[in-house]
Write a protein that holds these residues in place. Sequence first.
Motif, mmCIF file in Angstrom:
data_model
loop_
_atom_site.group_PDB
_atom_site.id
_atom_site.type_symbol
_atom_site.label_atom_id
_atom_site.label_comp_id
_atom_site.label_asym_id
_atom_site.label_seq_id
_atom_site.Cartn_x
_atom_site.Cartn_y
_atom_site.Cartn_z
ATOM 1 N N LEU A 178 0.827 -1.207 0.000
ATOM 2 C CA LEU A 178 0.000 0.000 0.000
ATOM 3 C C LEU A 178 0.861 1.258 0.000
ATOM 4 O O LEU A 178 0.544 2.241 -0.677
ATOM 5 C CB LEU A 178 -0.929 -0.006 1.218
ATOM 6 C CG LEU A 178 -2.141 -0.942 1.157
ATOM 7 C CD1 LEU A 178 -2.925 -0.864 2.460
ATOM 8 C CD2 LEU A 178 -3.046 -0.596 -0.023
ATOM 9 N N ASP A 179 1.940 1.227 0.758
ATOM 10 C CA ASP A 179 2.856 2.374 0.766
ATOM 11 C C ASP A 179 3.438 2.599 -0.630
ATOM 12 O O ASP A 179 3.542 3.738 -1.100
ATOM 13 C CB ASP A 179 3.986 2.145 1.768
ATOM 14 C CG ASP A 179 3.510 2.220 3.219
ATOM 15 O OD1 ASP A 179 2.422 2.786 3.457
ATOM 16 O OD2 ASP A 179 4.230 1.702 4.096
ATOM 17 N N ARG A 183 0.020 5.352 -0.831
ATOM 18 C CA ARG A 183 -0.864 5.673 0.291
ATOM 19 C C ARG A 183 -0.411 6.931 1.026
ATOM 20 O O ARG A 183 -1.237 7.708 1.516
ATOM 21 C CB ARG A 183 -0.913 4.487 1.264
ATOM 22 C CG ARG A 183 -1.862 4.692 2.431
ATOM 23 C CD ARG A 183 -1.911 3.498 3.340
ATOM 24 N NE ARG A 183 -0.622 3.214 3.959
ATOM 25 C CZ ARG A 183 -0.482 2.422 5.023
ATOM 26 N NH1 ARG A 183 -1.537 1.832 5.540
ATOM 27 N NH2 ARG A 183 0.711 2.207 5.541
ATOM 28 N N ASN A 184 0.899 7.140 1.077
ATOM 29 C CA ASN A 184 1.437 8.315 1.772
ATOM 30 C C ASN A 184 1.863 9.417 0.812
ATOM 31 O O ASN A 184 2.624 10.315 1.180
ATOM 32 C CB ASN A 184 2.628 7.895 2.644
ATOM 33 C CG ASN A 184 2.217 6.930 3.745
ATOM 34 O OD1 ASN A 184 1.175 7.107 4.368
ATOM 35 N ND2 ASN A 184 3.028 5.901 3.979
ATOM 36 N N SER A 225 0.803 2.451 -9.406
ATOM 37 C CA SER A 225 -0.223 2.185 -8.392
ATOM 38 C C SER A 225 -1.005 0.917 -8.736
ATOM 39 O O SER A 225 -1.348 0.122 -7.850
ATOM 40 C CB SER A 225 -1.168 3.380 -8.267
ATOM 41 O OG SER A 225 -1.798 3.659 -9.510
ATOM 42 N N TYR A 229 -1.219 -2.311 -6.243
ATOM 43 C CA TYR A 229 -2.536 -2.754 -5.773
ATOM 44 C C TYR A 229 -2.819 -4.187 -6.212
ATOM 45 O O TYR A 229 -3.479 -4.947 -5.496
ATOM 46 C CB TYR A 229 -3.635 -1.817 -6.279
ATOM 47 C CG TYR A 229 -3.832 -0.605 -5.399
ATOM 48 C CD1 TYR A 229 -4.177 -0.757 -4.050
ATOM 49 C CD2 TYR A 229 -3.670 0.680 -5.899
ATOM 50 C CE1 TYR A 229 -4.348 0.347 -3.229
ATOM 51 C CE2 TYR A 229 -3.840 1.793 -5.081
ATOM 52 C CZ TYR A 229 -4.175 1.614 -3.750
ATOM 53 O OH TYR A 229 -4.343 2.699 -2.936
#
Length: 288
Positions: A178-179, A183-184, A225, A229
């Motif tokens: 996710l990072d 995500r950030n 991304s 994912y």
Amino acid sequence: ASFADAFFEVEARGVKAQTLHDPGDEEARREALEALLAPLDLTLVPAEEVQTCWFVDVAIDIHEEGYVLQWLTVAHPRLIRHALPSIGPNVEQDLARSQKLYRQDASAHLSDFAGFRLEPRSRGRHDHVVYCNVYTTDKAATYQMNNGVYRRRGSYDLIPGKIEKLLQDMDTISTTFLDCAGRNGVIQDGTARFEIRVNAAYARQSLTDFPNALVEQSILAIPASMWWYFKFYRLAAMYKLLSEIKDTPGAARRWMPNMMLASVTVYMMNAVMYRPSERPAEQELAKA
């Protein structure tokens, strides 16, 4: 004890990406090689040994911001031809079919995407190439040399005393994905790396270009991304399955179909981070 015919090997590690340069710039290639070999006094080494016993990894990194690049499996013969331009007609096809010299490394068990390793042996003599390694750097996000969270797993991680820790580690790994997906606010790209190992005496003349046409024929650029994912959701599905198995009554967990399903899940989990296992037992399990 006798040390007759003993030999010693010296390997310099930790120098990858320390000599980045434009491969088409002859002066830049010279300076990069000199910087790499600076700790060594090759004037003390006979020229014949430099040409036969000393090797340098020469590589080209291909990068597109915002994307994870993946090598196309169908392009392997073309890539072998580029690494070994002196080989005869159709030799690249023979090498790509060799079970001894060629190893295909599928990405997350996606058969269309794969790097490869090749030991050309006598076929690489004219180009002074002893090894080819074609891979992608997305694995760097979970690369770990010690025995930690990102290590390869085995069926022994499924026993009642260990499966809970396995699930905790899977949760940590999914957070990493996710990072990487942003995500950030920072998305992790992934480059495609084409690497050959050549005799040091010929390193400056090796791999001085990588034509755009070959890039177009050999690489697929996936939005970063999307790639991360994909890994996250694949791991999440495995987490759900292993959680259900953990909560299954002991007698049912010992059923052969359940044990095989759990073991195959671990095999697939490893491939999310590493190349698929080459251990015969695991390959037979996957085929079953």
